[in-house]
Motif scaffolding. Structure first.
Motif, PDB file in Angstrom:
ATOM      1  N   GLY A  27      44.101  53.489 -76.401  1.00 15.14           N
ATOM      2  CA  GLY A  27      43.994  54.855 -75.913  1.00 15.14           C
ATOM      3  C   GLY A  27      43.623  54.928 -74.446  1.00 15.14           C
ATOM      4  O   GLY A  27      44.187  55.731 -73.686  1.00 15.14           O
ATOM      5  N   THR A  28      42.681  54.090 -74.018  1.00 11.78           N
ATOM      6  CA  THR A  28      42.274  54.090 -72.613  1.00 11.78           C
ATOM      7  C   THR A  28      43.366  53.498 -71.730  1.00 11.78           C
ATOM      8  O   THR A  28      43.548  53.924 -70.581  1.00 11.78           O
ATOM      9  N   PHE A  29      44.103  52.536 -72.269  1.00 14.03           N
ATOM     10  CA  PHE A  29      45.257  52.005 -71.546  1.00 14.03           C
ATOM     11  C   PHE A  29      46.246  53.130 -71.248  1.00 14.03           C
ATOM     12  O   PHE A  29      46.710  53.298 -70.117  1.00 14.03           O
ATOM     13  N   TRP A  30      46.555  53.916 -72.255  1.00 13.79           N
ATOM     14  CA  TRP A  30      47.541  54.988 -72.080  1.00 13.79           C
ATOM     15  C   TRP A  30      47.045  56.052 -71.112  1.00 13.79           C
ATOM     16  O   TRP A  30      47.781  56.535 -70.258  1.00 13.79           O
ATOM     17  N   LEU A  31      45.770  56.417 -71.240  1.00 15.86           N
ATOM     18  CA  LEU A  31      45.207  57.413 -70.330  1.00 15.86           C
ATOM     19  C   LEU A  31      45.306  56.940 -68.883  1.00 15.86           C
ATOM     20  O   LEU A  31      45.721  57.694 -67.998  1.00 15.86           O
ATOM     21  N   THR A  32      44.934  55.693 -68.634  1.00 11.04           N
ATOM     22  CA  THR A  32      44.936  55.171 -67.269  1.00 11.04           C
ATOM     23  C   THR A  32      46.343  54.933 -66.758  1.00 11.04           C
ATOM     24  O   THR A  32      46.672  55.289 -65.621  1.00 11.04           O
ATOM     25  N   PHE A  33      47.184  54.348 -67.595  1.00  7.01           N
ATOM     26  CA  PHE A  33      48.537  54.025 -67.141  1.00  7.01           C
ATOM     27  C   PHE A  33      49.357  55.281 -66.876  1.00  7.01           C
ATOM     28  O   PHE A  33      49.965  55.440 -65.816  1.00  7.01           O
ATOM     29  N   ALA A  34      49.384  56.201 -67.839  1.00  6.83           N
ATOM     30  CA  ALA A  34      50.204  57.399 -67.679  1.00  6.83           C
ATOM     31  C   ALA A  34      49.566  58.395 -66.719  1.00  6.83           C
ATOM     32  O   ALA A  34      50.262  59.027 -65.918  1.00  6.83           O
ATOM     33  N   GLY A  35      48.245  58.537 -66.778  1.00  2.56           N
ATOM     34  CA  GLY A  35      47.577  59.467 -65.873  1.00  2.56           C
ATOM     35  C   GLY A  35      47.647  59.016 -64.429  1.00  2.56           C
ATOM     36  O   GLY A  35      48.152  59.734 -63.560  1.00  2.56           O
ATOM     37  N   CYS A  36      47.150  57.802 -64.175  1.00  2.00           N
ATOM     38  CA  CYS A  36      47.199  57.279 -62.804  1.00  2.00           C
ATOM     39  C   CYS A  36      48.637  57.008 -62.381  1.00  2.00           C
ATOM     40  O   CYS A  36      48.989  57.160 -61.212  1.00  2.00           O
ATOM     41  N   GLY A  37      49.469  56.609 -63.335  1.00  2.00           N
ATOM     42  CA  GLY A  37      50.879  56.368 -63.017  1.00  2.00           C
ATOM     43  C   GLY A  37      51.573  57.618 -62.537  1.00  2.00           C
ATOM     44  O   GLY A  37      52.425  57.573 -61.636  1.00  2.00           O
ATOM     45  N   SER A  38      51.214  58.768 -63.112  1.00  2.00           N
ATOM     46  CA  SER A  38      51.826  60.019 -62.655  1.00  2.00           C
ATOM     47  C   SER A  38      51.470  60.282 -61.200  1.00  2.00           C
ATOM     48  O   SER A  38      52.285  60.811 -60.432  1.00  2.00           O
ATOM     49  N   ALA A  39      50.238  59.915 -60.807  1.00  2.00           N
ATOM     50  CA  ALA A  39      49.812  60.117 -59.424  1.00  2.00           C
ATOM     51  C   ALA A  39      50.453  59.111 -58.477  1.00  2.00           C
ATOM     52  O   ALA A  39      50.912  59.458 -57.386  1.00  2.00           O
TER      53      ALA A  39
END
Length: 230
Positions: free
Chosen positions: A12-24
């Protein structure tokens, strides 16, 4: 089951960081079709919604050390499991930042000096906000985030809608606070990118542990008192 909880928190934290920061990092400023601040805010909120529905029934769907500690402070989570959850969250966030780095550096002109979605204050704040402003924003936003989490997951809350309320709260948090700190409210999310940027990102990382954790504790204790839990 306990091992599965930690794995769920890592994913879950992987997805939050990857997709969230990845969007930025990848999509926010993309020429002509960049998603901008609103898109990044939505991306972070959607990561929580999607993973809370996917693995929330396994681990509780914290994906954030400040949430784990805040839930413990509010009597909703056993303190003995805090270290394991935080380690799992950090593993997920760091792995996500590493994968994002491998992808992002494939673009011409990519430079970690651009910040790599790291959180910062003063000269490293998107709006050049001071240390005090950054602390107050991170503390307040995390406190409110925990307050929403407690309410949305209470026995009196609508069944099945907690991930939506929590995810929308995170969207709103980002809409307000991105200009101030690039929005943390999550020490794990801050740590992953900071380890790759190094330098200033590491030296300012302390704030994005201290302020969210204190805010999370405050929000958890306040809700427990208000709702007479425990």
């Amino acid at each position: 089951m306990s091992a599965k909880k930690y794995v769920a928190e890592t994913i879950g934290t992987f997805w939050l960081t990857f997709a969230g920061c990845g969007s930025a990092v990848i999509a926010a400023g993309f020429p002509q079709v960049g998603i901008g601040l609103l898109g990044v805010a939505l991306a972070f909120g959607l990561t929580v919604v999607t993973m809370a529905y996917a693995v929330g029934h396994i681990s509780g769907g914290h994906f954030n050390p400040a949430v784990t500690i805040g839930l413990a402070a509010g009597g909703r989570f056993p303190a003995s499991q805090i270290p394991g959850y935080i380690v799992a969250q950090l593993v997920g966030a760091i792995a996500a930042a590493g994968l994002l780095y491998l992808i992002a550096k494939g673009a011409p002109g990519f430079d970690l000096a651009g910040g790599f979605a790291s959180n910062g204050y003063a000269e490293h704040s998107p709006g050049k906000y001071s240390l005090l402003s950054a602390f107050l924003m991170e503390f307040t936003m995390t406190a409110v985030f925990l307050f929403v989490i407690f309410g949305a997951t209470s026995k009196q809350g609508p069944v099945g809608f907690a991930p939506l309320a929590i995810g929308l709260a995170l969207v709103l948090i980002h809409l307000v606070s991105i200009p101030v700190t690039n929005t943390s409210v999550n020490p794990a999310r801050s740590t992953g990118p900071a380890l790759f940027v190094g330098g200033w990102a590491i030296s300012q990382l302390w704030l994005f542990w201290v302020a969210p954790i204190l805010g999370g504790i405050f929000g958890g204790v306040l809700y427990r008192w208000l709702n007479d839990e425990g």
